[in-house]
Design a protein around this motif. Structure first.
Motif, PDB file in Angstrom:
ATOM      1  N   HIS A  28      69.224 -31.491  53.777  1.00 53.86           N
ATOM      2  CA  HIS A  28      67.881 -31.450  54.357  1.00 53.86           C
ATOM      3  C   HIS A  28      67.258 -32.842  54.506  1.00 53.86           C
ATOM      4  N   ASP A  29      68.085 -33.881  54.485  1.00 54.59           N
ATOM      5  CA  ASP A  29      67.555 -35.248  54.556  1.00 54.59           C
ATOM      6  C   ASP A  29      66.733 -35.474  55.816  1.00 54.59           C
ATOM      7  N   SER A  30      67.097 -34.828  56.912  1.00 60.42           N
ATOM      8  CA  SER A  30      66.386 -35.054  58.177  1.00 60.42           C
ATOM      9  C   SER A  30      64.961 -34.513  58.146  1.00 60.42           C
ATOM     10  N   ILE A  31      64.663 -33.654  57.166  1.00 61.06           N
ATOM     11  CA  ILE A  31      63.293 -33.142  57.016  1.00 61.06           C
ATOM     12  C   ILE A  31      62.772 -33.474  55.622  1.00 61.06           C
ATOM     13  N   ARG A  32      63.109 -34.684  55.162  1.00 62.11           N
ATOM     14  CA  ARG A  32      62.715 -35.104  53.819  1.00 62.11           C
ATOM     15  C   ARG A  32      61.199 -35.040  53.624  1.00 62.11           C
ATOM     16  N   LEU A  33      60.447 -35.244  54.698  1.00 67.11           N
ATOM     17  CA  LEU A  33      58.986 -35.194  54.595  1.00 67.11           C
ATOM     18  C   LEU A  33      58.509 -33.824  54.118  1.00 67.11           C
ATOM     19  N   THR A  34      59.236 -32.778  54.474  1.00 66.45           N
ATOM     20  CA  THR A  34      58.885 -31.428  54.014  1.00 66.45           C
ATOM     21  C   THR A  34      58.950 -31.348  52.492  1.00 66.45           C
ATOM     22  N   ILE A  35      60.010 -31.882  51.918  1.00 67.43           N
ATOM     23  CA  ILE A  35      60.171 -31.854  50.461  1.00 67.43           C
ATOM     24  C   ILE A  35      59.104 -32.722  49.796  1.00 67.43           C
ATOM     25  N   ALA A  36      58.795 -33.870  50.427  1.00 63.30           N
ATOM     26  CA  ALA A  36      57.744 -34.744  49.894  1.00 63.30           C
ATOM     27  C   ALA A  36      56.394 -34.023  49.891  1.00 63.30           C
ATOM     28  N   PHE A  37      56.126 -33.269  50.957  1.00 61.61           N
ATOM     29  CA  PHE A  37      54.877 -32.500  51.028  1.00 61.61           C
ATOM     30  C   PHE A  37      54.788 -31.497  49.892  1.00 61.61           C
ATOM     31  N   PHE A  38      55.861 -30.746  49.661  1.00 61.23           N
ATOM     32  CA  PHE A  38      55.853 -29.765  48.577  1.00 61.23           C
ATOM     33  C   PHE A  38      55.606 -30.438  47.232  1.00 61.23           C
ATOM     34  N   ALA A  39      56.277 -31.581  47.011  1.00 60.76           N
ATOM     35  CA  ALA A  39      56.168 -32.265  45.718  1.00 60.76           C
ATOM     36  C   ALA A  39      54.776 -32.855  45.514  1.00 60.76           C
ATOM     37  N   LEU A  40      54.271 -33.570  46.515  1.00 54.56           N
ATOM     38  CA  LEU A  40      52.962 -34.209  46.392  1.00 54.56           C
ATOM     39  C   LEU A  40      51.852 -33.164  46.312  1.00 54.56           C
ATOM     40  N   SER A  41      51.901 -32.182  47.188  1.00 55.31           N
ATOM     41  CA  SER A  41      50.870 -31.149  47.197  1.00 55.31           C
ATOM     42  C   SER A  41      50.963 -30.269  45.960  1.00 55.31           C
ATOM     43  N   GLY A  42      52.191 -30.055  45.481  1.00 58.58           N
ATOM     44  CA  GLY A  42      52.367 -29.289  44.254  1.00 58.58           C
ATOM     45  C   GLY A  42      51.734 -29.984  43.064  1.00 58.58           C
ATOM     46  N   LEU A  43      51.957 -31.281  42.950  1.00 61.65           N
ATOM     47  CA  LEU A  43      51.312 -32.049  41.878  1.00 61.65           C
ATOM     48  C   LEU A  43      49.794 -31.981  42.020  1.00 61.65           C
ATOM     49  N   ASP A  44      49.319 -32.019  43.256  1.00 66.04           N
ATOM     50  CA  ASP A  44      47.880 -31.962  43.501  1.00 66.04           C
ATOM     51  C   ASP A  44      47.299 -30.630  43.024  1.00 66.04           C
ATOM     52  N   VAL A  45      47.949 -29.526  43.386  1.00 63.45           N
ATOM     53  CA  VAL A  45      47.469 -28.201  42.965  1.00 63.45           C
ATOM     54  C   VAL A  45      47.523 -28.076  41.443  1.00 63.45           C
ATOM     55  N   LEU A  46      48.506 -28.723  40.822  1.00 68.27           N
ATOM     56  CA  LEU A  46      48.628 -28.709  39.359  1.00 68.27           C
ATOM     57  C   LEU A  46      47.623 -29.643  38.678  1.00 68.27           C
ATOM     58  N   ASN A  47      46.807 -30.333  39.491  1.00 66.16           N
ATOM     59  CA  ASN A  47      45.894 -31.352  38.955  1.00 66.16           C
ATOM     60  C   ASN A  47      46.662 -32.432  38.198  1.00 66.16           C
ATOM     61  N   SER A  48      47.856 -32.762  38.698  1.00 66.12           N
ATOM     62  CA  SER A  48      48.724 -33.719  38.025  1.00 66.12           C
ATOM     63  C   SER A  48      49.112 -34.893  38.913  1.00 66.12           C
ATOM     64  N   LEU A  49      48.377 -35.100  39.986  1.00 64.03           N
ATOM     65  CA  LEU A  49      48.721 -36.182  40.897  1.00 64.03           C
ATOM     66  C   LEU A  49      48.564 -37.551  40.239  1.00 64.03           C
ATOM     67  N   ASP A  50      47.833 -37.595  39.127  1.00 62.75           N
ATOM     68  CA  ASP A  50      47.639 -38.867  38.434  1.00 62.75           C
ATOM     69  C   ASP A  50      48.916 -39.373  37.750  1.00 62.75           C
ATOM     70  N   VAL A  51      49.982 -38.564  37.759  1.00 57.12           N
ATOM     71  CA  VAL A  51      51.252 -39.065  37.225  1.00 57.12           C
ATOM     72  C   VAL A  51      51.815 -40.158  38.136  1.00 57.12           C
ATOM     73  N   LEU A  52      51.300 -40.224  39.366  1.00 57.54           N
ATOM     74  CA  LEU A  52      51.694 -41.285  40.287  1.00 57.54           C
ATOM     75  C   LEU A  52      50.663 -42.402  40.193  1.00 57.54           C
ATOM     76  N   ASN A  53      51.087 -43.578  39.747  1.00 53.69           N
ATOM     77  CA  ASN A  53      50.138 -44.682  39.663  1.00 53.69           C
ATOM     78  C   ASN A  53      49.825 -45.216  41.064  1.00 53.69           C
ATOM     79  N   GLU A  54      48.922 -46.159  41.134  1.00 55.30           N
ATOM     80  CA  GLU A  54      48.473 -46.666  42.436  1.00 55.30           C
ATOM     81  C   GLU A  54      49.626 -47.245  43.242  1.00 55.30           C
ATOM     82  N   LYS A  55      50.538 -47.922  42.575  1.00 58.39           N
ATOM     83  CA  LYS A  55      51.686 -48.511  43.276  1.00 58.39           C
ATOM     84  C   LYS A  55      52.549 -47.434  43.915  1.00 58.39           C
TER      85      LYS A  55
END
Length: 338
Positions: A28-55
């Motif tokens: 699924h490399d050609s649609i890697r953005l889809t997986i990134a969306f699930f991961a980033l948005s999933g962390l957001d819904v979990l209120n855990s997006l702060d595990v990603l620092n500013e960098k």
């Protein structure tokens, strides 16, 4: 059966996909953005997006902007990965789903969309609409069905510009896709499906045409069809097994239709939690299947709609968190004052 949501484990599960694409998902490399969306948005819904620092957030934002095919006229939009080199621009073309997910991911990361080529993207959306009102995913040709009407509507809503959609044609396609049983299929004459019903209802809602297009009788038949999808959890079609993702697809449709309170929230939650891996994290399609990013994210969104403690609220129509939606509203205010 586990009765507690394993939030920390699910957050760790998503983090793994941000850092490395597992071997089994390399296809699924050609649609890697889809997986990134699930991961980033999933962390957001979990209120855990702060595990990603500013960098790391900045790196993610820069990576997403690398996927923008800008100033390419009708080929403009976002593509799914960097697999296609910038040196091969003649092969680059926007994809409606990737464009929607790219914009949604930027909002999730707190970006102000200032580097989004809005005019070109809308031109790309316009080029993908067919004469029958449906949309293809890309200008170069692909399937055309309800999914891409939804993506076009999300893009238009996020960019606050509806000039790329012939609403009359899109609405006509949607109404012709209403089945005899009250649900909505991927296109005219096709079987009603939980996913396509969500896409159609959410599209009408985003266009501000839902109650103008559907009669009260049609709305009630839709509500009834969706409510009949609940067994314990939800399935997408009659005589199919329960599936975690439909806790969102059908649950969000009922939320938009103002009828989610008629569901059995306790049974729905119980089913979703049977599919979680409480050790390594992640939610699965079925209780005897391995977790995957799509079902993990949509399962969490389904639980969020039920008011699960510790989860952030979700905007049902755009399928983004309430904080991402608040970010979008501030952006729209800025654009309106310019």
């Amino acid at each position: 059966m586990t009765t507690k949501l394993a939030k920390a484990q699910h957050a760790q599960y998503f983090q793994r996909f941000i850092h490395l694409l597992p071997n089994q998902l390399a296809i699924h490399d050609s649609i890697r953005l889809t997986i990134a969306f699930f991961a980033l948005s999933g962390l957001d819904v979990l209120n855990s997006l702060d595990v990603l620092n500013e960098k790391k957030r900045t790196e993610a934002i820069e990576w997403i902007y690398q996927l923008q095919v800008s100033g390419a006229g009708p080929r403009s939009g976002f593509q799914g990965s960097t697999s296609i080199s910038n040196d091969a621009s003649r092969y680059q073309t926007g994809h409606l789903t990737m464009t929607y997910l790219g914009l949604a991911s930027l909002l999730t990361l707190g970006d102000d969309l200032s580097r989004v080529d809005k005019k070109s993207i809308i031109e790309g959306v316009r080029a993908c609409q067919n004469d029958d009102g449906s949309f293809t995913a890309t200008l170069t040709g692909s399937e055309s069905d309800m999914r891409f009407i939804y993506c076009a509507c999300c893009i238009s809503s996020i960019l606050d510009d509806w000039s790329g959609i012939d609403k009359h044609k899109a609405i006509d396609y949607i109404t012709k896709s209403i089945s005899y049983d009250g649900g909505i299929g991927q296109g005219p004459g096709l079987e009603s499906h939980g996913g396509s019903t969500f896409c159609a209802v959410a599209s009408l809602f985003l266009m501000d045409e839902l109650t103008k297009t559907l009669t009260e009788k049609q709305m009630n038949r839709l509500r009834y069809w969706c409510l009949m999808r609940q067994v314990g959890g939800f399935h997408g079609r009659p005589n199919k097994h329960e599936d975690t993702c439909y806790s969102f697809w059908v649950g969000a449709t009922l939320q938009i239709l103002g009828a989610r309170h008629f569901t059995d929230a306790t049974e729905n939650r119980a089913y979703v939690l049977t599919t979680q891996d409480s050790v390594l994290g992640g939610l699965a399609k079925f209780d005897n299947s391995p977790p995957d990013p799509l079902h993990t994210y949509l399962g969490l969104c389904g639980l969020s709609l039920l008011g699960e403690p510790g989860l952030q609220g979700v905007n049902a129509a755009l399928n983004i968190s309430q904080s991402a939606f608040a970010q979008l509203e501030e952006i729209h205010k800025t654009w309106a004052s310019d």
